[in-house]
Design a protein around this motif. Structure first.
Motif, PDB file in Angstrom:
ATOM      1  N   ILE A   5      -8.961  -3.389  -1.707  1.00 61.89           N
ATOM      2  CA  ILE A   5      -8.724  -3.962  -0.376  1.00 61.89           C
ATOM      3  C   ILE A   5      -9.558  -5.237  -0.216  1.00 61.89           C
ATOM      4  CG2 ILE A   5      -8.990  -3.594   2.112  1.00 61.89           C
ATOM      5  CD1 ILE A   5      -8.426  -0.612   1.548  1.00 61.89           C
ATOM      6  N   TYR A   6     -10.792  -5.188  -0.688  1.00 59.06           N
ATOM      7  CA  TYR A   6     -11.652  -6.371  -0.633  1.00 59.06           C
ATOM      8  C   TYR A   6     -11.008  -7.533  -1.399  1.00 59.06           C
ATOM      9  CZ  TYR A   6     -15.626  -9.454  -1.347  1.00 59.06           C
ATOM     10  OH  TYR A   6     -16.445 -10.556  -1.393  1.00 59.06           O
ATOM     11  N   GLU A   7     -10.462  -7.255  -2.576  1.00 66.74           N
ATOM     12  CA  GLU A   7      -9.807  -8.296  -3.378  1.00 66.74           C
ATOM     13  C   GLU A   7      -8.616  -8.892  -2.634  1.00 66.74           C
ATOM     14  OE1 GLU A   7      -8.855  -6.650  -7.211  1.00 66.74           O
ATOM     15  OE2 GLU A   7     -10.952  -6.153  -7.608  1.00 66.74           O
ATOM     16  N   LEU A   8      -7.841  -8.042  -1.954  1.00 63.78           N
ATOM     17  CA  LEU A   8      -6.695  -8.543  -1.185  1.00 63.78           C
ATOM     18  C   LEU A   8      -7.164  -9.470  -0.065  1.00 63.78           C
ATOM     19  CD1 LEU A   8      -4.553  -5.288  -0.939  1.00 63.78           C
ATOM     20  CD2 LEU A   8      -4.084  -7.291  -2.379  1.00 63.78           C
ATOM     21  N   TYR A   9      -8.173  -9.042   0.680  1.00 66.07           N
ATOM     22  CA  TYR A   9      -8.690  -9.885   1.758  1.00 66.07           C
ATOM     23  C   TYR A   9      -9.309 -11.174   1.212  1.00 66.07           C
ATOM     24  CZ  TYR A   9      -7.711  -6.799   5.680  1.00 66.07           C
ATOM     25  OH  TYR A   9      -7.082  -6.068   6.653  1.00 66.07           O
ATOM     26  N   SER A  10      -9.927 -11.105   0.032  1.00 69.23           N
ATOM     27  CA  SER A  10     -10.477 -12.316  -0.584  1.00 69.23           C
ATOM     28  C   SER A  10      -9.364 -13.295  -0.934  1.00 69.23           C
ATOM     29  CB  SER A  10     -11.279 -11.965  -1.839  1.00 69.23           C
ATOM     30  OG  SER A  10     -12.427 -11.244  -1.484  1.00 69.23           O
ATOM     31  N   MET A  11      -8.254 -12.776  -1.466  1.00 69.35           N
ATOM     32  CA  MET A  11      -7.106 -13.637  -1.761  1.00 69.35           C
ATOM     33  C   MET A  11      -6.574 -14.290  -0.498  1.00 69.35           C
ATOM     34  SD  MET A  11      -4.462 -11.993  -4.464  1.00 69.35           S
ATOM     35  CE  MET A  11      -5.173 -10.520  -5.131  1.00 69.35           C
ATOM     36  N   PHE A  47      -3.920   5.308   6.301  1.00 73.52           N
ATOM     37  CA  PHE A  47      -4.463   4.532   5.192  1.00 73.52           C
ATOM     38  C   PHE A  47      -3.424   4.162   4.137  1.00 73.52           C
ATOM     39  CE2 PHE A  47      -6.441   3.866   1.098  1.00 73.52           C
ATOM     40  CZ  PHE A  47      -7.350   2.869   1.412  1.00 73.52           C
ATOM     41  N   ARG A  48      -2.643   5.131   3.645  1.00 76.28           N
ATOM     42  CA  ARG A  48      -1.693   4.837   2.563  1.00 76.28           C
ATOM     43  C   ARG A  48      -0.688   3.764   2.966  1.00 76.28           C
ATOM     44  NH1 ARG A  48       1.701   8.800   0.245  1.00 76.28           N
ATOM     45  NH2 ARG A  48       2.030   9.707   2.277  1.00 76.28           N
ATOM     46  N   ARG A  49      -0.180   3.847   4.176  1.00 77.98           N
ATOM     47  CA  ARG A  49       0.791   2.842   4.640  1.00 77.98           C
ATOM     48  C   ARG A  49       0.098   1.509   4.910  1.00 77.98           C
ATOM     49  NH1 ARG A  49       4.297   5.379   9.250  1.00 77.98           N
ATOM     50  NH2 ARG A  49       5.107   3.257   9.307  1.00 77.98           N
ATOM     51  N   TYR A  50      -1.123   1.558   5.425  1.00 72.89           N
ATOM     52  CA  TYR A  50      -1.879   0.326   5.701  1.00 72.89           C
ATOM     53  C   TYR A  50      -2.122  -0.459   4.417  1.00 72.89           C
ATOM     54  CZ  TYR A  50      -6.228  -2.331   5.863  1.00 72.89           C
ATOM     55  OH  TYR A  50      -7.193  -3.291   5.670  1.00 72.89           O
ATOM     56  N   VAL A  51      -2.697   0.186   3.391  1.00 70.06           N
ATOM     57  CA  VAL A  51      -3.046  -0.522   2.164  1.00 70.06           C
ATOM     58  C   VAL A  51      -1.787  -0.987   1.432  1.00 70.06           C
ATOM     59  CG1 VAL A  51      -3.247   1.483   0.620  1.00 70.06           C
ATOM     60  CG2 VAL A  51      -4.631  -0.545   0.213  1.00 70.06           C
ATOM     61  N   SER A  52      -0.731  -0.189   1.467  1.00 75.99           N
ATOM     62  CA  SER A  52       0.520  -0.565   0.808  1.00 75.99           C
ATOM     63  C   SER A  52       1.156  -1.760   1.508  1.00 75.99           C
ATOM     64  CB  SER A  52       1.490   0.625   0.787  1.00 75.99           C
ATOM     65  OG  SER A  52       0.945   1.701   0.037  1.00 75.99           O
ATOM     66  N   ALA A  53       1.166  -1.740   2.837  1.00 73.31           N
ATOM     67  CA  ALA A  53       1.736  -2.867   3.601  1.00 73.31           C
ATOM     68  C   ALA A  53       0.889  -4.120   3.429  1.00 73.31           C
ATOM     69  CB  ALA A  53       1.857  -2.494   5.080  1.00 73.31           C
ATOM     70  N   LEU A  54      -0.422  -3.966   3.444  1.00 72.25           N
ATOM     71  CA  LEU A  54      -1.308  -5.117   3.268  1.00 72.25           C
ATOM     72  C   LEU A  54      -1.045  -5.796   1.923  1.00 72.25           C
ATOM     73  CD1 LEU A  54      -3.715  -6.889   4.177  1.00 72.25           C
ATOM     74  CD2 LEU A  54      -5.201  -5.206   3.039  1.00 72.25           C
ATOM     75  N   ALA A  55      -0.983  -5.017   0.851  1.00 76.12           N
ATOM     76  CA  ALA A  55      -0.754  -5.589  -0.480  1.00 76.12           C
ATOM     77  C   ALA A  55       0.634  -6.207  -0.580  1.00 76.12           C
ATOM     78  CB  ALA A  55      -0.948  -4.517  -1.552  1.00 76.12           C
ATOM     79  N   HIS A  56       1.636  -5.550  -0.018  1.00 76.56           N
ATOM     80  CA  HIS A  56       3.007  -6.067  -0.027  1.00 76.56           C
ATOM     81  C   HIS A  56       3.070  -7.425   0.683  1.00 76.56           C
ATOM     82  CE1 HIS A  56       7.478  -5.649   0.352  1.00 76.56           C
ATOM     83  NE2 HIS A  56       7.250  -6.393   1.421  1.00 76.56           N
ATOM     84  N   GLU A  57       2.501  -7.498   1.869  1.00 71.96           N
ATOM     85  CA  GLU A  57       2.531  -8.752   2.638  1.00 71.96           C
ATOM     86  C   GLU A  57       1.646  -9.815   1.991  1.00 71.96           C
ATOM     87  OE1 GLU A  57       4.847  -9.088   4.738  1.00 71.96           O
ATOM     88  OE2 GLU A  57       5.323  -6.960   4.948  1.00 71.96           O
ATOM     89  N   CYS A  58       0.577  -9.403   1.331  1.00 68.30           N
ATOM     90  CA  CYS A  58      -0.275 -10.343   0.612  1.00 68.30           C
ATOM     91  C   CYS A  58       0.539 -11.058  -0.468  1.00 68.30           C
ATOM     92  CB  CYS A  58      -1.468  -9.613   0.008  1.00 68.30           C
ATOM     93  SG  CYS A  58      -2.688 -10.695  -0.758  1.00 68.30           S
ATOM     94  N   CYS A  59       1.412 -10.346  -1.135  1.00 66.92           N
ATOM     95  CA  CYS A  59       2.274 -10.970  -2.144  1.00 66.92           C
ATOM     96  C   CYS A  59       3.141 -12.042  -1.508  1.00 66.92           C
ATOM     97  CB  CYS A  59       3.152  -9.925  -2.827  1.00 66.92           C
ATOM     98  SG  CYS A  59       4.341 -10.669  -3.976  1.00 66.92           S
ATOM     99  N   LEU A  87       1.019  -3.194  -8.840  1.00 70.85           N
ATOM    100  CA  LEU A  87       0.151  -3.585  -9.955  1.00 70.85           C
ATOM    101  C   LEU A  87      -1.282  -3.838  -9.506  1.00 70.85           C
ATOM    102  CD1 LEU A  87       2.654  -5.831 -11.884  1.00 70.85           C
ATOM    103  CD2 LEU A  87       1.672  -3.660 -12.677  1.00 70.85           C
ATOM    104  N   ARG A  88      -1.491  -4.095  -8.234  1.00 71.43           N
ATOM    105  CA  ARG A  88      -2.845  -4.301  -7.731  1.00 71.43           C
ATOM    106  C   ARG A  88      -3.471  -3.028  -7.186  1.00 71.43           C
ATOM    107  NH1 ARG A  88      -0.257  -8.163  -8.959  1.00 71.43           N
ATOM    108  NH2 ARG A  88      -1.199 -10.147  -9.523  1.00 71.43           N
ATOM    109  N   LEU A  89      -2.662  -2.090  -6.754  1.00 73.30           N
ATOM    110  CA  LEU A  89      -3.193  -0.880  -6.119  1.00 73.30           C
ATOM    111  C   LEU A  89      -3.278   0.330  -7.048  1.00 73.30           C
ATOM    112  CD1 LEU A  89      -1.359  -1.055  -2.673  1.00 73.30           C
ATOM    113  CD2 LEU A  89      -3.707  -1.762  -3.216  1.00 73.30           C
ATOM    114  N   ILE A  90      -2.479   0.342  -8.114  1.00 75.41           N
ATOM    115  CA  ILE A  90      -2.431   1.527  -8.978  1.00 75.41           C
ATOM    116  C   ILE A  90      -3.042   1.213 -10.334  1.00 75.41           C
ATOM    117  CG2 ILE A  90      -0.928   3.184 -10.139  1.00 75.41           C
ATOM    118  CD1 ILE A  90       1.054   2.849  -7.833  1.00 75.41           C
ATOM    119  N   ASP A  91      -4.051   1.979 -10.694  1.00 72.91           N
ATOM    120  CA  ASP A  91      -4.656   1.878 -12.012  1.00 72.91           C
ATOM    121  C   ASP A  91      -3.764   2.642 -13.001  1.00 72.91           C
ATOM    122  OD1 ASP A  91      -7.115   1.475 -13.838  1.00 72.91           O
ATOM    123  OD2 ASP A  91      -6.684   3.638 -13.968  1.00 72.91           O
TER     124      ASP A  91
END
Length: 152
Positions: A5-11, A47-59, A87-91
């Motif tokens: 999440i920190y990496e997404l906000y940094s981007m 949380f799951r929907r928040y982080v998934s939506a954040l990463a999706h919109e970040c793209c 690819l950013r959220l799942i190891d």
């Protein structure tokens, strides 16, 4: 997950894109408004929907996407955003562990990986299984992949 999440906000900070929490229509968890340089997220997401939506919109922000009325373009943008988020959220190693543990059950894996089922499905789309190995984001040529994992 906190570091992701920190990496997404940094981007987003590097792109001068801010995040706002607000009321959106029931069928939307988030949206990216390119002209305003803002991501709007539904304020009450778990949380799951928040982080998934954040990463999706970040793209969408990274690629400067704007809504298209042309169906194939819109579909391509949405697919790319889900796969980019996955690819950013799942190891890959954690995915392998959870896939084995939950015998491939989509919802159980999504809960364990702390993302939505859409993100797990997107991650599956970028995998190529060849024999005893799984490749993440394979490309043409020898040795060109993001990850290679033995599964045999």
């Amino acid at each position: 997950m906190d570091s992701k999440i920190y990496e997404l906000y940094s981007m987003l900070d590097a792109l001068s894109v801010r995040v706002e929490f607000c009321d959106l229509p029931d069928d939307r968890d988030g949206e990216y408004l390119h002209d305003e340089r803002v991501i709007r997220l539904q304020h009450d997401l778990r949380f799951r929907r928040y982080v998934s939506a954040l990463a999706h919109e970040c793209c969408h922000a990274v690629f400067g996407d704007t809504p298209s009325r042309f169906g194939p373009v819109a579909a391509k943008q949405e697919r790319r955003a889900d796969e980019w988020a996955a690819l950013r959220l799942i190891d890959p190693h954690e995915y392998r562990r959870q896939e084995s543990r939950h015998e491939g059950h989509l919802e159980a894996m999504a809960i364990a990986l702390r993302v939505t089922t859409d993100i797990v499905e997107a991650f599956r789309r970028v995998l190529v299984r060849i024999g005893e190995e799984v490749y993440v984001e394979p490309k043409m040529g020898t040795g060109q992949w993001a990850h290679r994992i033995e599964v045999g």
